[in-house]
Enzyme design. Structure first.
Site, PDB file in Angstrom:
ATOM      1  CG  ASP A  44      40.607  43.480  41.243  1.00 36.62           C
ATOM      2  OD1 ASP A  44      39.981  42.581  40.664  1.00 36.62           O
ATOM      3  OD2 ASP A  44      40.521  44.683  40.943  1.00 36.62           O
ATOM      4  CB  ILE A  45      44.733  43.050  37.527  1.00 36.42           C
ATOM      5  CG1 ILE A  45      45.448  41.745  37.877  1.00 36.42           C
ATOM      6  CG2 ILE A  45      45.601  43.894  36.595  1.00 36.42           C
ATOM      7  CD1 ILE A  45      45.588  40.794  36.716  1.00 36.42           C
ATOM      8  CG  ASP A  88      40.240  41.974  36.766  1.00 34.17           C
ATOM      9  OD1 ASP A  88      39.458  41.680  37.679  1.00 34.17           O
ATOM     10  OD2 ASP A  88      40.362  43.122  36.317  1.00 34.17           O
TER      11      ASP A  88
END
Length: 214
Positions: A44-45, A88
């Site tokens: 996960d960003i 994302d």
């Protein structure tokens, strides 16, 4: 007709693993296969949601495409299977549909490369994103279900635990379970994070992947 057929074939192979696409063409219907030993990664960003409030949707998608395109190339390089992106977040697996024995090492190597890719992306775009990664090794069921918009997906406790390793992880860190640690410790440097409380699992001992051993 031949050109259209080739285009359709390329599109199908871009959606599904080749072996699964071939099975679906020969025997239409649900596919569910048990794999007793795979390694699942969720990434996960961190910070991307904040960027979304300050740039246009087109710019946001372009930035995300840059990142995920690098991840896609890495997955091909390490012979891993990208499963999907969710907003994302990025999900991949090693050890299927082609079974292998070195999938924990391949996934760990890619995770480290993903960290490097984010650092380079930040330099190019003058941003300060980090990536949070979780990894677990175990058994899954993989396949294609439903009637339309086919996608190759994974089910089982291993998927849930890998997801928890990411969501309960630390920004900029790669968190792995005891099962994955056992497979990596001879070739990679890891540090003990200790016991953490994991939703639905209770206390689990986890480790942070640092680097490959020289």
């Amino acid at each position: 007709m031949q050109h259209q057929q080739e285009q359709t074939e390329r599109l199908l192979l871009n959606i599904l693993p080749a072996s699964i696409a071939n099975r679906l063409k020969q025997e239409p219907g649900n596919i569910a296969e048990y794999f007793d030993d795979v390694t699942v990664l969720f990434a996960d960003i961190v910070g991307f949601t904040q960027i979304a409030t300050s740039v246009s949707a087109t710019t946001l998608v372009n930035l995300l495409n840059q990142i995920f395109s690098v991840f896609d190339r890495l997955s091909l390089e390490y012979d891993l299977e990208k499963i999907k992106t969710i907003g994302d977040a990025y999900m991949l697996v090693g050890g299927l549909p082609k079974r292998s024995s070195n999938h924990p090492q391949a996934v760990a190597s890619m995770a480290l490369e993903m960290q490097n890719a984010i650092a380079k992306f930040n330099q190019r775009n003058n941003l300060d994103l980090t990536i949070r990664i979780g990894i677990h090794t175990g058994a899954v069921v993989a396949g294609v279900i439903g009637l339309q918009k086919f996608s190759y997906d994974l089910w089982g406790d291993t998927v849930n635990i890998a997801s928890r390793m990411e969501s309960h992880g630390l920004p900029g860190k790669i968190q792995v379970t005891q099962e994955t640690y056992n497979r990596l410790q001879d070739e990679f440097i890891l540090e003990t994070r200790g016991e953490i409380s994991v939703k639905g699992r209770g206390a689990m001992t986890t480790y942070l992947l640092r680097s490959k051993r020289q």
